[in-house]
Design a protein around this motif. Structure first.
Motif, PDB file in Angstrom:
ATOM      1  N   ARG A  80      20.513  -0.376 -21.834  1.00 53.04           N
ATOM      2  CA  ARG A  80      21.251  -1.624 -22.040  1.00 53.04           C
ATOM      3  C   ARG A  80      21.207  -2.440 -20.756  1.00 53.04           C
ATOM      4  NH1 ARG A  80      23.871  -0.877 -26.883  1.00 53.04           N
ATOM      5  NH2 ARG A  80      24.837  -2.935 -26.720  1.00 53.04           N
ATOM      6  N   SER A  81      21.061  -3.737 -20.921  1.00 56.09           N
ATOM      7  CA  SER A  81      21.011  -4.633 -19.772  1.00 56.09           C
ATOM      8  C   SER A  81      22.319  -4.566 -18.996  1.00 56.09           C
ATOM      9  CB  SER A  81      20.758  -6.070 -20.247  1.00 56.09           C
ATOM     10  OG  SER A  81      20.997  -6.995 -19.213  1.00 56.09           O
ATOM     11  N   PHE A  82      22.224  -4.516 -17.664  1.00 55.58           N
ATOM     12  CA  PHE A  82      23.418  -4.520 -16.825  1.00 55.58           C
ATOM     13  C   PHE A  82      24.194  -5.829 -16.960  1.00 55.58           C
ATOM     14  CE2 PHE A  82      21.684  -1.337 -13.439  1.00 55.58           C
ATOM     15  CZ  PHE A  82      21.868  -0.320 -14.346  1.00 55.58           C
ATOM     16  N   ARG A  83      23.488  -6.934 -17.176  1.00 51.14           N
ATOM     17  CA  ARG A  83      24.129  -8.241 -17.133  1.00 51.14           C
ATOM     18  C   ARG A  83      24.641  -8.706 -18.490  1.00 51.14           C
ATOM     19  NH1 ARG A  83      23.231 -10.219 -12.116  1.00 51.14           N
ATOM     20  NH2 ARG A  83      24.119 -12.225 -12.722  1.00 51.14           N
ATOM     21  N   THR A  84      23.934  -8.364 -19.573  1.00 50.08           N
ATOM     22  CA  THR A  84      24.329  -8.859 -20.897  1.00 50.08           C
ATOM     23  C   THR A  84      24.886  -7.767 -21.801  1.00 50.08           C
ATOM     24  OG1 THR A  84      22.140  -8.492 -21.875  1.00 50.08           O
ATOM     25  CG2 THR A  84      22.507 -10.595 -20.741  1.00 50.08           C
ATOM     26  N   ASP A  85      24.688  -6.498 -21.419  1.00 49.71           N
ATOM     27  CA  ASP A  85      25.110  -5.337 -22.215  1.00 49.71           C
ATOM     28  C   ASP A  85      24.393  -5.269 -23.570  1.00 49.71           C
ATOM     29  OD1 ASP A  85      26.585  -2.964 -22.231  1.00 49.71           O
ATOM     30  OD2 ASP A  85      28.048  -3.822 -23.617  1.00 49.71           O
ATOM     31  N   ARG A  86      23.306  -6.016 -23.723  1.00 48.34           N
ATOM     32  CA  ARG A  86      22.490  -5.907 -24.924  1.00 48.34           C
ATOM     33  C   ARG A  86      21.415  -4.852 -24.700  1.00 48.34           C
ATOM     34  NH1 ARG A  86      20.050 -11.509 -26.507  1.00 48.34           N
ATOM     35  NH2 ARG A  86      19.106 -10.124 -28.061  1.00 48.34           N
ATOM     36  N   THR A  87      20.900  -4.295 -25.793  1.00 47.38           N
ATOM     37  CA  THR A  87      19.823  -3.317 -25.636  1.00 47.38           C
ATOM     38  C   THR A  87      18.582  -4.022 -25.086  1.00 47.38           C
ATOM     39  OG1 THR A  87      19.015  -3.639 -27.897  1.00 47.38           O
ATOM     40  CG2 THR A  87      20.681  -1.940 -27.551  1.00 47.38           C
ATOM     41  N   VAL A  88      17.870  -3.311 -24.238  1.00 47.89           N
ATOM     42  CA  VAL A  88      16.663  -3.881 -23.635  1.00 47.89           C
ATOM     43  C   VAL A  88      15.615  -4.168 -24.704  1.00 47.89           C
ATOM     44  CG1 VAL A  88      14.773  -3.443 -22.027  1.00 47.89           C
ATOM     45  CG2 VAL A  88      17.104  -2.735 -21.444  1.00 47.89           C
TER      46      VAL A  88
END
Length: 312
Positions: A80-88
């Motif tokens: 998960r992206s550190f900045r958006t918390d969406r899955t990569v």
């Protein structure tokens, strides 16, 4: 080409990808800078910093971070992206289409220019056509992408208004032309030189000389020699896939296009480690799969490879 040979080739591909995952995991963590500082800034309270570090799993032992990264790779989320918390994987899925279209357009442009020029240069080697094609090849290799892109923008975007300026046009066909030319020029030059060299060598083989001795038209000899010269051309084409994929990073930034390259650079400078790892992994997988496909293409284009594969 036997199933055993293909299975061994796929096993090597999987091991290569695992090695790349491990190398990227280690190298990304050697880059100076703290993702927590990048997200919260330098003046965040220690409690906030520790809470974020725990949420991002950066407080875990390095081996546990590695096994977690492997698990997230194999479950398809890529973390998960550190900045958006969406899955990569979802972030990459949104932009990879634009990168694939750019890469295919550049590759098509390169083939359309390189193969005919290479054939003409080999057919009329030592003559004016050969010298002109060689000059074009050297010029294409000498012009750096980071210089050619802005030059095309200035000429065709600013002065002539024939193409959209960077940031305009999104992922439309018109906005694809200049980036494809920028990315495909060096590839076309390299492939043209390889095509010329491989075909010229094939035209000097005993079977070509024998065909000339029997009075066979030169165009038929050239056509018959193309298949024999296909392997080195396919090799350089596959080798250039890596340059093509890495080149999209620069070209997408120059032309302000959405894509995997832009996503990678933004993540790199913001220390978004999972996104960086995911982008590199996708590029590596594409490159490895292209090389597996190349092995199959070798066997189709060159009967000698089929014999070697069957006995392997």
């Amino acid at each position: 080409m036997g199933a055993t040979y293909l299975f061994r080739r796929l096993i090597r591909a999987v091991l290569t990808i695992l090695a790349i995952i491990t190398a990227v995991f280690a190298l990304v963590r050697l880059v100076p800078g703290d993702p927590v500082d990048s997200i919260l800034g330098d003046h965040a309270a220690p409690e906030e910093r520790e809470a974020l570090r725990a949420r991002l799993k950066l407080d875990l032992p390095i081996l546990e971070q590695y096994t977690t990264a492997l698990g997230e790779t194999f479950d398809g989320t890529l973390g998960r992206s550190f900045r958006t918390d969406r899955t990569v994987s979802s972030l990459i899925g949104e932009v990879i289409g634009a990168t694939v279209r750019l890469g295919l357009a550049a590759l098509a442009l390169a083939w359309l220019l390189a193969v005919p020029l290479g054939i003409l240069a080999a057919r009329f080697r030592g003559q004016r056509i050969d010298r002109a094609a060689s000059f074009v090849g050297v010029l294409g290799l000498a012009i750096p992408t980071i210089w050619l892109g802005p030059l095309l923008i200035l000429g065709f975007g600013v002065q002539l208004r024939w193409a959209p300026l960077p940031g305009d046009g999104g992922d439309s066909l018109g906005a694809l032309i200049l980036p494809a030319i920028t990315l495909g020029t060096a590839l076309a030059a390299s492939m043209m030189r390889q095509t010329r060299g491989a075909l010229a060598a094939a035209l000097g083989e005993p079977y070509a000389l024998a065909a000339r001795g029997r009075g066979l038209p030169e165009r038929k000899i050239v056509r018959g020699s193309l298949r024999a010269s296909a392997r080195p051309v396919l090799t350089i084409a596959a080798a250039q896939i890596g340059a093509l994929l890495s080149g999209t990073v620069v070209v997408e930034k120059i032309f302000e296009r959405p894509g995997l390259g832009s996503l990678f650079l933004d993540a790199f400078f913001s220390r978004d480690i999972p996104v960086v790892q995911g982008c590199v992994l996708v590029i590596a997988v594409i490159y490895v799969l292209v090389n597996v496909a190349l092995d199959v293409a070798y066997a189709v284009a060159d009967p000698r490879v089929r014999v070697q594969a069957a006995s392997a």
